[in-house]
Design a protein around this motif. Structure first.
Motif, mmCIF file in Angstrom:
data_model
loop_
_atom_site.group_PDB
_atom_site.id
_atom_site.type_symbol
_atom_site.label_atom_id
_atom_site.label_comp_id
_atom_site.label_asym_id
_atom_site.label_seq_id
_atom_site.Cartn_x
_atom_site.Cartn_y
_atom_site.Cartn_z
ATOM 1 N N GLY A 37 37.322 40.101 74.584
ATOM 2 C CA GLY A 37 38.509 40.895 74.857
ATOM 3 C C GLY A 37 38.938 40.795 76.303
ATOM 4 O O GLY A 37 38.182 40.358 77.158
ATOM 5 N N MET A 38 40.179 41.188 76.542
ATOM 6 C CA MET A 38 40.759 41.106 77.877
ATOM 7 C C MET A 38 41.585 42.355 78.149
ATOM 8 O O MET A 38 42.148 42.943 77.234
ATOM 9 C CB MET A 38 41.670 39.888 77.982
ATOM 10 C CG MET A 38 40.981 38.573 77.803
ATOM 11 S SD MET A 38 42.151 37.185 77.844
ATOM 12 C CE MET A 38 42.727 37.255 79.531
ATOM 13 N N LEU A 39 41.657 42.719 79.418
ATOM 14 C CA LEU A 39 42.538 43.776 79.893
ATOM 15 C C LEU A 39 43.330 43.218 81.054
ATOM 16 O O LEU A 39 42.844 42.349 81.781
ATOM 17 C CB LEU A 39 41.729 44.982 80.364
ATOM 18 C CG LEU A 39 40.862 45.667 79.320
ATOM 19 C CD1 LEU A 39 39.963 46.704 79.987
ATOM 20 C CD2 LEU A 39 41.717 46.315 78.255
ATOM 21 N N SER A 40 44.550 43.711 81.253
ATOM 22 C CA SER A 40 45.335 43.223 82.387
ATOM 23 C C SER A 40 46.155 44.343 82.991
ATOM 24 O O SER A 40 46.360 45.392 82.384
ATOM 25 C CB SER A 40 46.256 42.076 81.957
ATOM 26 O OG SER A 40 47.301 42.551 81.142
ATOM 27 N N ALA A 41 46.626 44.098 84.201
ATOM 28 C CA ALA A 41 47.532 44.996 84.918
ATOM 29 C C ALA A 41 48.615 44.130 85.538
ATOM 30 O O ALA A 41 48.425 42.923 85.725
ATOM 31 C CB ALA A 41 46.778 45.768 85.996
ATOM 32 N N ILE A 42 49.755 44.738 85.847
ATOM 33 C CA ILE A 42 50.863 43.984 86.428
ATOM 34 C C ILE A 42 51.510 44.826 87.527
ATOM 35 O O ILE A 42 51.541 46.058 87.447
ATOM 36 C CB ILE A 42 51.897 43.597 85.339
ATOM 37 C CG1 ILE A 42 52.902 42.583 85.860
ATOM 38 C CG2 ILE A 42 52.578 44.819 84.759
ATOM 39 C CD1 ILE A 42 53.700 41.893 84.767
ATOM 40 N N SER A 43 51.999 44.156 88.561
ATOM 41 C CA SER A 43 52.682 44.860 89.649
ATOM 42 C C SER A 43 54.050 45.336 89.177
ATOM 43 O O SER A 43 54.611 44.793 88.228
ATOM 44 C CB SER A 43 52.823 43.948 90.873
ATOM 45 O OG SER A 43 53.620 42.821 90.549
ATOM 46 N N ARG A 44 54.603 46.333 89.826
ATOM 47 C CA ARG A 44 55.898 46.888 89.420
ATOM 48 C C ARG A 44 57.048 45.887 89.538
ATOM 49 O O ARG A 44 58.068 46.040 88.884
ATOM 50 C CB ARG A 44 56.217 48.136 90.247
ATOM 51 C CG ARG A 44 55.434 49.372 89.825
ATOM 52 C CD ARG A 44 56.090 49.964 88.604
ATOM 53 N NE ARG A 44 55.410 51.062 87.994
ATOM 54 C CZ ARG A 44 55.739 52.335 88.143
ATOM 55 N NH1 ARG A 44 56.704 52.672 88.951
ATOM 56 N NH2 ARG A 44 55.113 53.257 87.488
ATOM 57 N N ASP A 45 56.876 44.838 90.383
ATOM 58 C CA ASP A 45 57.924 43.816 90.470
ATOM 59 C C ASP A 45 57.701 42.695 89.455
ATOM 60 O O ASP A 45 58.535 41.800 89.324
ATOM 61 C CB ASP A 45 58.051 43.247 91.883
ATOM 62 C CG ASP A 45 56.811 42.509 92.355
ATOM 63 O OD1 ASP A 45 55.861 42.304 91.567
ATOM 64 O OD2 ASP A 45 56.784 42.128 93.549
ATOM 65 N N GLY A 46 56.578 42.723 88.730
ATOM 66 C CA GLY A 46 56.298 41.724 87.700
ATOM 67 C C GLY A 46 55.809 40.389 88.220
ATOM 68 O O GLY A 46 55.546 39.487 87.436
ATOM 69 N N LYS A 47 55.658 40.255 89.524
ATOM 70 C CA LYS A 47 55.279 38.964 90.102
ATOM 71 C C LYS A 47 53.775 38.740 90.150
ATOM 72 O O LYS A 47 53.315 37.603 90.111
ATOM 73 C CB LYS A 47 55.857 38.829 91.511
ATOM 74 C CG LYS A 47 57.367 38.770 91.527
ATOM 75 C CD LYS A 47 57.885 38.672 92.944
ATOM 76 C CE LYS A 47 59.404 38.668 92.962
ATOM 77 N NZ LYS A 47 59.943 38.607 94.324
ATOM 78 N N SER A 48 52.998 39.793 90.248
ATOM 79 C CA SER A 48 51.545 39.664 90.395
ATOM 80 C C SER A 48 50.841 40.366 89.244
ATOM 81 O O SER A 48 51.344 41.339 88.691
ATOM 82 C CB SER A 48 51.084 40.282 91.711
ATOM 83 O OG SER A 48 51.743 39.686 92.805
ATOM 84 N N TYR A 49 49.661 39.870 88.903
ATOM 85 C CA TYR A 49 48.886 40.504 87.849
ATOM 86 C C TYR A 49 47.402 40.323 88.122
ATOM 87 O O TYR A 49 46.994 39.495 88.946
ATOM 88 C CB TYR A 49 49.237 39.915 86.473
ATOM 89 C CG TYR A 49 48.826 38.467 86.301
ATOM 90 C CD1 TYR A 49 47.577 38.139 85.762
ATOM 91 C CD2 TYR A 49 49.668 37.435 86.667
ATOM 92 C CE1 TYR A 49 47.193 36.821 85.614
ATOM 93 C CE2 TYR A 49 49.298 36.113 86.515
ATOM 94 C CZ TYR A 49 48.061 35.809 85.986
ATOM 95 O OH TYR A 49 47.682 34.506 85.838
ATOM 96 N N SER A 50 46.612 41.099 87.441
ATOM 97 C CA SER A 50 45.160 40.935 87.479
ATOM 98 C C SER A 50 44.669 41.064 86.047
ATOM 99 O O SER A 50 45.362 41.609 85.183
ATOM 100 C CB SER A 50 44.505 41.995 88.372
ATOM 101 O OG SER A 50 44.713 43.273 87.828
#
Length: 134
Positions: free
Chosen positions: A104-117
């Motif tokens: 499984g995977m989890l992710s997050a994204i910056s409010r501008d949509g340009k960066s993620y983890s």
């Protein structure tokens, strides 16, 4: 202040997520609705598809970011415009290593949509064959 809560139908999304929208915009859907924080009836949002996992609003509150899991080691992050329902693919994420070993995977994204983890959970095991036991 015009902020709203995004409320999700668990049966539709299989995951509960909520966040306060920076503005009061919305569209129409059975899977979610925008509810004024000050109280009152919610406005249905009709922009999601089964399999979408809503994550957050963009910086100005006009769009919602969602993830879609393709399998245990691949996922996509999309931006959905709340006024039009237009979907834009932002990122395709692939866990490193052998695809069959990820649980499984989890992710997050910056409010501008340009960066993620992202993080993934490897399921590594070894098979041993034992012969001659009685």
């Amino acid at each position: 202040d015009g902020k709203q809560l995004l409320e999700f139908n668990l049966a539709f999304f299989h995951t509960a997520t909520a966040d306060a929208a920076p503005n009061g915009q919305g569209a129409d859907n059975p899977g979610a609705r925008l509810v004024p924080l000050a109280g009152g009836d919610g406005v249905p949002l009709n922009i999601f598809k089964a399999g979408d996992n809503p994550m957050d609003f963009n910086a100005d509150g006009t769009a919602v970011f969602v993830t879609r899991r393709l399998d245990g080691s691949h996922m996509e992050q999309w931006q959905i415009d709340m006024a039009t329902g237009k979907r834009t693919l932002l990122h395709t994420i692939v866990a490193p290593g052998i695809p069959a070993i990820s649980r499984g995977m989890l992710s997050a994204i910056s409010r501008d949509g340009k960066s993620y983890s992202f993080q993934y959970h490897p399921a590594i095991s070894t098979i041993y064959e034992v012969q001659g036991l009685k």
